[in-house]
Motif scaffolding. Structure first.
Motif, PDB file in Angstrom:
ATOM      1  N   ASP A 273      -0.703   2.144   6.749  1.00  0.00           N
ATOM      2  CA  ASP A 273      -1.739   1.247   6.228  1.00  0.00           C
ATOM      3  C   ASP A 273      -1.081   0.011   5.623  1.00  0.00           C
ATOM      4  OD1 ASP A 273      -4.481   0.785   6.001  1.00  0.00           O
ATOM      5  OD2 ASP A 273      -4.508   1.367   3.885  1.00  0.00           O
ATOM      6  N   TYR A 274       0.079  -0.341   6.177  1.00  0.00           N
ATOM      7  CA  TYR A 274       0.803  -1.517   5.715  1.00  0.00           C
ATOM      8  C   TYR A 274       1.671  -2.041   6.863  1.00  0.00           C
ATOM      9  CZ  TYR A 274       4.714   1.743   5.343  1.00  0.00           C
ATOM     10  OH  TYR A 274       5.675   2.671   5.627  1.00  0.00           O
ATOM     11  N   VAL A 275       2.105  -3.269   6.745  1.00  0.00           N
ATOM     12  CA  VAL A 275       3.038  -3.856   7.706  1.00  0.00           C
ATOM     13  C   VAL A 275       4.120  -4.588   6.921  1.00  0.00           C
ATOM     14  CG1 VAL A 275       1.320  -4.141   9.531  1.00  0.00           C
ATOM     15  CG2 VAL A 275       1.706  -5.992   7.902  1.00  0.00           C
ATOM     16  N   TYR A 276       5.256  -4.755   7.548  1.00  0.00           N
ATOM     17  CA  TYR A 276       6.331  -5.519   6.916  1.00  0.00           C
ATOM     18  C   TYR A 276       6.185  -6.992   7.300  1.00  0.00           C
ATOM     19  CZ  TYR A 276       9.051  -1.656   5.036  1.00  0.00           C
ATOM     20  OH  TYR A 276       9.478  -0.593   4.284  1.00  0.00           O
ATOM     21  N   GLN A 277       6.221  -7.863   6.299  1.00  0.00           N
ATOM     22  CA  GLN A 277       6.149  -9.300   6.532  1.00  0.00           C
ATOM     23  C   GLN A 277       7.220 -10.008   5.710  1.00  0.00           C
ATOM     24  OE1 GLN A 277       2.157 -10.741   5.739  1.00  0.00           O
ATOM     25  NE2 GLN A 277       1.510 -10.315   7.843  1.00  0.00           N
ATOM     26  N   GLU A 278       7.699 -11.103   6.275  1.00  0.00           N
ATOM     27  CA  GLU A 278       8.716 -11.880   5.564  1.00  0.00           C
ATOM     28  C   GLU A 278       8.071 -12.636   4.409  1.00  0.00           C
ATOM     29  OE1 GLU A 278      11.873 -15.463   6.534  1.00  0.00           O
ATOM     30  OE2 GLU A 278      11.397 -13.990   8.106  1.00  0.00           O
ATOM     31  N   GLN A 279       8.693 -12.536   3.246  1.00  0.00           N
ATOM     32  CA  GLN A 279       8.168 -13.184   2.053  1.00  0.00           C
ATOM     33  C   GLN A 279       8.961 -14.460   1.735  1.00  0.00           C
ATOM     34  OE1 GLN A 279       5.330 -11.715   0.657  1.00  0.00           O
ATOM     35  NE2 GLN A 279       5.566 -10.497   2.528  1.00  0.00           N
ATOM     36  N   LYS A 280       8.584 -15.124   0.656  1.00  0.00           N
ATOM     37  CA  LYS A 280       9.214 -16.389   0.284  1.00  0.00           C
ATOM     38  C   LYS A 280      10.708 -16.242   0.020  1.00  0.00           C
ATOM     39  CE  LYS A 280       5.018 -18.398  -1.723  1.00  0.00           C
ATOM     40  NZ  LYS A 280       4.373 -18.948  -2.955  1.00  0.00           N
ATOM     41  N   ASP A 281      11.101 -15.052  -0.420  1.00  0.00           N
ATOM     42  CA  ASP A 281      12.523 -14.844  -0.707  1.00  0.00           C
ATOM     43  C   ASP A 281      13.339 -14.575   0.553  1.00  0.00           C
ATOM     44  OD1 ASP A 281      11.665 -12.340  -0.020  1.00  0.00           O
ATOM     45  OD2 ASP A 281      12.161 -11.383  -1.934  1.00  0.00           O
ATOM     46  N   GLY A 282      12.660 -14.609   1.719  1.00  0.00           N
ATOM     47  CA  GLY A 282      13.353 -14.388   2.979  1.00  0.00           C
ATOM     48  C   GLY A 282      13.485 -12.927   3.356  1.00  0.00           C
ATOM     49  N   GLU A 283      13.089 -12.039   2.456  1.00  0.00           N
ATOM     50  CA  GLU A 283      13.160 -10.607   2.724  1.00  0.00           C
ATOM     51  C   GLU A 283      11.827 -10.105   3.276  1.00  0.00           C
ATOM     52  OE1 GLU A 283      15.832  -8.714   2.406  1.00  0.00           O
ATOM     53  OE2 GLU A 283      17.076 -10.351   1.637  1.00  0.00           O
ATOM     54  N   ARG A 284      11.909  -9.027   4.039  1.00  0.00           N
ATOM     55  CA  ARG A 284      10.693  -8.410   4.577  1.00  0.00           C
ATOM     56  C   ARG A 284      10.226  -7.314   3.622  1.00  0.00           C
ATOM     57  NH1 ARG A 284       9.424  -9.288   9.804  1.00  0.00           N
ATOM     58  NH2 ARG A 284       8.587  -7.181  10.088  1.00  0.00           N
ATOM     59  N   HIS A 285       8.962  -7.376   3.229  1.00  0.00           N
ATOM     60  CA  HIS A 285       8.399  -6.412   2.296  1.00  0.00           C
ATOM     61  C   HIS A 285       7.106  -5.828   2.872  1.00  0.00           C
ATOM     62  CE1 HIS A 285      11.153  -7.496  -0.965  1.00  0.00           C
ATOM     63  NE2 HIS A 285      10.974  -8.771  -0.605  1.00  0.00           N
ATOM     64  N   PRO A 286       6.785  -4.583   2.497  1.00  0.00           N
ATOM     65  CA  PRO A 286       5.538  -3.987   2.979  1.00  0.00           C
ATOM     66  C   PRO A 286       4.320  -4.653   2.344  1.00  0.00           C
ATOM     67  CG  PRO A 286       6.605  -2.528   1.397  1.00  0.00           C
ATOM     68  CD  PRO A 286       7.566  -3.638   1.672  1.00  0.00           C
ATOM     69  N   VAL A 287       3.321  -4.935   3.174  1.00  0.00           N
ATOM     70  CA  VAL A 287       2.076  -5.549   2.700  1.00  0.00           C
ATOM     71  C   VAL A 287       0.911  -4.681   3.163  1.00  0.00           C
ATOM     72  CG1 VAL A 287       0.585  -7.584   2.778  1.00  0.00           C
ATOM     73  CG2 VAL A 287       3.081  -7.855   2.866  1.00  0.00           C
ATOM     74  N   PRO A 288       0.036  -4.240   2.259  1.00  0.00           N
ATOM     75  CA  PRO A 288      -1.117  -3.425   2.658  1.00  0.00           C
ATOM     76  C   PRO A 288      -1.976  -4.154   3.690  1.00  0.00           C
ATOM     77  CG  PRO A 288      -0.828  -3.362   0.278  1.00  0.00           C
ATOM     78  CD  PRO A 288       0.106  -4.411   0.797  1.00  0.00           C
ATOM     79  N   VAL A 289      -2.522  -3.410   4.639  1.00  0.00           N
ATOM     80  CA  VAL A 289      -3.345  -3.999   5.692  1.00  0.00           C
ATOM     81  C   VAL A 289      -4.522  -4.766   5.100  1.00  0.00           C
ATOM     82  CG1 VAL A 289      -4.896  -3.432   7.609  1.00  0.00           C
ATOM     83  CG2 VAL A 289      -2.676  -2.301   7.433  1.00  0.00           C
ATOM     84  N   ALA A 290      -5.087  -4.251   4.022  1.00  0.00           N
ATOM     85  CA  ALA A 290      -6.254  -4.893   3.405  1.00  0.00           C
ATOM     86  C   ALA A 290      -5.933  -6.284   2.869  1.00  0.00           C
ATOM     87  CB  ALA A 290      -6.794  -4.014   2.277  1.00  0.00           C
ATOM     88  N   GLU A 291      -4.648  -6.582   2.636  1.00  0.00           N
ATOM     89  CA  GLU A 291      -4.266  -7.878   2.073  1.00  0.00           C
ATOM     90  C   GLU A 291      -3.812  -8.869   3.144  1.00  0.00           C
ATOM     91  OE1 GLU A 291      -1.386  -7.299  -0.987  1.00  0.00           O
ATOM     92  OE2 GLU A 291      -2.559  -5.760  -2.030  1.00  0.00           O
TER      93      GLU A 291
END
Length: 341
Positions: A273-291
């Motif tokens: 129920d989440y996906v990994y996306q690249e964030q501002k810090d350049g690292e990939r972090h899990p993000v809930p599908v609802a967001e």
């Protein structure tokens, strides 16, 4: 230890719409279904996996002795016939130790079985007059001495058990397997560590994947109070979309669930129920599908297939398959497990 390759004759049979190759040492190999990809138990010789509740060896919840009997003795005469282990060792699946009999013949024709009944009931006739009267008199069967055996051990065990059946003595003293097979039986240490760790959720535990330093998960749907069949109660809580487990990355939710044919294992197909996306810090972090700002289809999300058993008063969670499997393959495996394939 009996060698899978120690055999003289090999045969084939169709049992429950499955094709098997079978050896005269009791080993079986299940072939893939035509036009289907290989399943976990396909194309591999095995004596079977021990069912600790029945003492029989099984391959994908199918008892091996009926497969062997079918391959070497043909189809049973009727649906009421059972495959009798002549020496009463449920793991000795050599063709010479198996025969098709009715349940009544299983008692009357097998002197070992008849002798056991005489000791408990007084006589076979008294047992047959009203079997229900003696239902609580039979102790749990002793499976510890049972094991796959070589041809020589099979002859030793049958000779000794028949000799005992003709005597007036009760079985006593020492380990039964040592006496029957003339083989030193190595006892499992009673203080062996369990192969699971406690989870963060009460009543839940999880199989050890690496070592005891594995990180525990949460299993929010685990029943806390229940009556009746624990796994049935758990299954009722696993509605589509319910959170099955939660860890430091996020949650996996239920896609569907179902039981093995013997109702001893609950299989649960889940999706992230989440996906990994690249964030501002350049690292990939899990993000809930609802967001997420963009819609993601369920098929694009990672899936996992889990199994749950109830042991030691705990709901034990484990991965049903190791390694990575595409969603379509996990769905096929789920169906196979539910159908006992």
């Amino acid at each position: 230890m009996v060698d899978l390759e120690d055999f003289k004759d090999e045969s084939e049979c169709i049992y429950k719409a499955e094709r098997y190759s079978v050896r005269d040492n009791g080993a079986v190999l299940r072939h893939p279904l035509q036009g289907k990809r290989s399943r976990p138990n396909d194309n591999s010789w095995t004596f079977g996996k021990l069912n600790i509740k029945t003492g029989y060896l099984e391959i994908a919840s199918v008892v091996v002795h009926r497969i062997v009997a079918t391959a070497f003795h043909g189809q049973p005469p009727t649906k009421e016939h059972v495959a009798d282990h002549i020496d009463t060792n449920r793991q000795n699946n050599r063709p010479a130790n198996l025969r098709w009999v009715t349940r009544l013949e299983n008692i009357l024709l097998n002197p070992i079985t008849a002798r056991k009944i005489e000791l408990i009931c007084g006589s076979v006739e008294e047992f047959l007059a009203d079997p229900s009267k003696f239902r609580d008199n039979f102790p749990d069967p002793n499976f510890e001495w049972m094991c796959s055996v070589s041809a020589e051990e099979a002859q030793i065990s049958l000779k000794r058990m028949l000799s005992w059946a003709e005597s007036d003595q009760q079985l006593q003293g020492g380990l039964l397997g040592e006496w029957i097979l003339n083989r030193k039986i190595v006892e499992t240490p009673s203080a062996a560590l369990p192969n699971y760790i406690m989870s963060k959720t009460l009543n839940a535990a999880q199989r050890i994947v690496f070592n005891f330093e594995d990180k525990p998960n949460e299993y929010p749907s685990t029943p806390q109070v229940f009556e009746g069949d624990p796994l049935a109660v758990y299954n009722e809580r696993l509605t589509k979309g319910a959170v099955f487990f939660r860890n430091h990355n996020g949650e996996y939710v239920v896609v569907k669930s179902g039981f093995s044919t013997d109702k001893q294992t609950l299989y649960v197909l889940t999706r992230a129920d989440y996906v990994y996306q690249e964030q501002k810090d350049g690292e990939r972090h899990p993000v809930p599908v609802a967001e997420l700002t963009e819609k993601v289809s369920d098929k694009e999300l990672p899936h996992s297939l889990a199994e749950v058993t109830f042991e030691d008063g705990l709901f034990i969670h484990a991965k049903a398959e190791s390694g990575f499997h595409p969603t379509e393959e996990l769905e096929e495996l789920f169906d196979d497990y539910i159908q006992g394939l």
